[in-house]
Design a protein around this motif. Sequence first.
Motif, PDB file in Angstrom:
ATOM      1  N   GLY A 175      49.677   9.175  32.156  1.00  0.00           N
ATOM      2  CA  GLY A 175      50.472   8.278  33.017  1.00  0.00           C
ATOM      3  C   GLY A 175      51.085   9.532  34.251  1.00  0.00           C
ATOM      4  O   GLY A 175      51.834   8.625  34.965  1.00  0.00           O
ATOM      5  N   VAL A 176      51.097  10.261  34.250  1.00  0.00           N
ATOM      6  CA  VAL A 176      51.076  11.381  35.919  1.00  0.00           C
ATOM      7  C   VAL A 176      50.227  11.199  36.657  1.00  0.00           C
ATOM      8  O   VAL A 176      50.308  12.132  38.206  1.00  0.00           O
ATOM      9  N   ASP A 177      49.290  10.676  36.749  1.00  0.00           N
ATOM     10  CA  ASP A 177      48.026  11.329  37.918  1.00  0.00           C
ATOM     11  C   ASP A 177      48.583  10.080  39.647  1.00  0.00           C
ATOM     12  O   ASP A 177      47.931  11.073  39.768  1.00  0.00           O
ATOM     13  N   GLN A 178      49.431   9.727  38.734  1.00  0.00           N
ATOM     14  CA  GLN A 178      49.563   9.272  40.645  1.00  0.00           C
ATOM     15  C   GLN A 178      50.444   9.721  40.962  1.00  0.00           C
ATOM     16  O   GLN A 178      50.828   9.452  42.029  1.00  0.00           O
TER      17      GLN A 178
ATOM     18  N   LEU B 132      60.869  24.894  22.469  1.00  0.00           N
ATOM     19  CA  LEU B 132      59.930  24.242  22.810  1.00  0.00           C
ATOM     20  C   LEU B 132      59.757  22.688  23.115  1.00  0.00           C
ATOM     21  O   LEU B 132      59.835  22.704  21.500  1.00  0.00           O
ATOM     22  N   ARG B 133      59.383  22.219  23.811  1.00  0.00           N
ATOM     23  CA  ARG B 133      60.225  20.394  23.573  1.00  0.00           C
ATOM     24  C   ARG B 133      58.305  20.308  24.255  1.00  0.00           C
ATOM     25  O   ARG B 133      58.530  19.429  25.347  1.00  0.00           O
ATOM     26  N   GLU B 134      58.121  20.185  24.282  1.00  0.00           N
ATOM     27  CA  GLU B 134      56.427  19.568  24.494  1.00  0.00           C
ATOM     28  C   GLU B 134      55.837  18.975  24.277  1.00  0.00           C
ATOM     29  O   GLU B 134      56.023  17.997  22.985  1.00  0.00           O
ATOM     30  N   SER B 135      55.321  17.941  25.148  1.00  0.00           N
ATOM     31  CA  SER B 135      54.567  16.602  24.665  1.00  0.00           C
ATOM     32  C   SER B 135      53.074  16.426  24.377  1.00  0.00           C
ATOM     33  O   SER B 135      52.626  17.812  24.320  1.00  0.00           O
ATOM     34  N   ALA B 136      52.648  15.589  23.380  1.00  0.00           N
ATOM     35  CA  ALA B 136      51.863  15.524  22.649  1.00  0.00           C
ATOM     36  C   ALA B 136      50.781  16.013  23.551  1.00  0.00           C
ATOM     37  O   ALA B 136      49.515  17.174  23.062  1.00  0.00           O
ATOM     38  N   VAL B 137      50.957  15.048  24.693  1.00  0.00           N
ATOM     39  CA  VAL B 137      49.181  15.243  25.642  1.00  0.00           C
ATOM     40  C   VAL B 137      49.339  16.609  25.912  1.00  0.00           C
ATOM     41  O   VAL B 137      48.488  17.345  26.091  1.00  0.00           O
ATOM     42  N   ALA B 138      50.785  17.423  26.531  1.00  0.00           N
ATOM     43  CA  ALA B 138      50.427  18.713  27.145  1.00  0.00           C
ATOM     44  C   ALA B 138      50.284  19.392  25.841  1.00  0.00           C
ATOM     45  O   ALA B 138      49.564  20.943  26.137  1.00  0.00           O
TER      46      ALA B 138
ATOM     47  N   ARG C 190      41.965  14.532  33.631  1.00  0.00           N
ATOM     48  CA  ARG C 190      41.824  13.354  32.134  1.00  0.00           C
ATOM     49  C   ARG C 190      43.046  13.639  31.535  1.00  0.00           C
ATOM     50  O   ARG C 190      44.163  12.525  30.968  1.00  0.00           O
ATOM     51  N   TYR C 191      43.853  14.432  31.413  1.00  0.00           N
ATOM     52  CA  TYR C 191      45.069  14.912  31.002  1.00  0.00           C
ATOM     53  C   TYR C 191      46.297  14.035  31.324  1.00  0.00           C
ATOM     54  O   TYR C 191      46.990  13.867  30.604  1.00  0.00           O
TER      55      TYR C 191
ATOM     56  N   PHE D 272      43.675  24.931  37.853  1.00  0.00           N
ATOM     57  CA  PHE D 272      42.890  25.279  36.756  1.00  0.00           C
ATOM     58  C   PHE D 272      42.709  24.449  35.735  1.00  0.00           C
ATOM     59  O   PHE D 272      42.447  23.013  36.646  1.00  0.00           O
ATOM     60  N   THR D 273      43.330  24.031  34.723  1.00  0.00           N
ATOM     61  CA  THR D 273      42.900  22.557  33.782  1.00  0.00           C
ATOM     62  C   THR D 273      44.340  22.121  33.620  1.00  0.00           C
ATOM     63  O   THR D 273      43.889  20.948  33.112  1.00  0.00           O
ATOM     64  N   GLY D 274      45.202  22.364  34.665  1.00  0.00           N
ATOM     65  CA  GLY D 274      45.912  21.050  35.022  1.00  0.00           C
ATOM     66  C   GLY D 274      47.347  20.992  33.686  1.00  0.00           C
ATOM     67  O   GLY D 274      48.327  20.389  33.870  1.00  0.00           O
ATOM     68  N   TYR D 275      47.444  21.928  33.183  1.00  0.00           N
ATOM     69  CA  TYR D 275      48.494  22.258  32.333  1.00  0.00           C
ATOM     70  C   TYR D 275      50.375  22.815  33.143  1.00  0.00           C
ATOM     71  O   TYR D 275      51.625  21.689  32.492  1.00  0.00           O
ATOM     72  N   SER D 276      50.371  23.527  33.927  1.00  0.00           N
ATOM     73  CA  SER D 276      51.093  23.635  34.714  1.00  0.00           C
ATOM     74  C   SER D 276      52.000  22.309  35.449  1.00  0.00           C
ATOM     75  O   SER D 276      53.141  21.460  35.968  1.00  0.00           O
TER      76      SER D 276
END
Length: 219
Positions: free
Chosen positions: A108-111, A20-26, A102-103, A69-73
């Motif tokens: 920085g991917v909301d766009q 697993l290489r998961e970003s801190a935000v994820a 929010r996440y 859902f809460t946007g993880y995927s």
Amino acid sequence: MSQTIYLTEDLYDYLLSHSLRESAVARRLRRETSKHERASMQISPDQAQFMALLVKLICARRTLEIGVFTGYSALVVALALPADGEIVACDVSEEWTSTARRYWREAGVDQKITLHLAPALETLTHLIDNGQEGTFDFAFIDADKENYGRYHECCLKLVRQGGLIAIDNVLWGGRVLDVSVRDEETQAIRRLNKALHQDPRVDISLVPVGDGLSLLRKK
């Protein structure tokens, strides 16, 4: 016959610690969602990373997500997309997706993510009616099970030839095998699995990751 190895808790921890290489935000989003009353709806981190790899392998730029859902995927896939990539995301819950937004902003991917708060079939039909057939590279279906078959048919129109459709929860915690379980969700998944196995329009592999993930390549 050699079968897929059974993952004990210790072996699954080993898998995560060596892959697993998961970003801190994820990671923060996943941990926050783990406290949610519907936490079981969130996909596992290894499945999310697998999907991100698939997106990169097919050089995806435009993707669909049915069920946010809460946007993880969506967050993990968005991070895997190029700078000009786009996710068209479908959900009906303002409450759940407010966490997602929010996440997404923090990462920085909301766009990259266009969220449609409406029944997914309405959004998908609108895309089809507006000439967007064959314009998506990847689609992820993880929403109400009763409509899985309809979502699949829409995605077959919207995804390009050679593109991928990923459908979650196709093993349904093993309930697909339990003949005493007759609720509509379970029966819908059984019908879908049978139909996909026989569908000549796609190449198929049902991968035992998470709660079962069917991968379909549009021919």
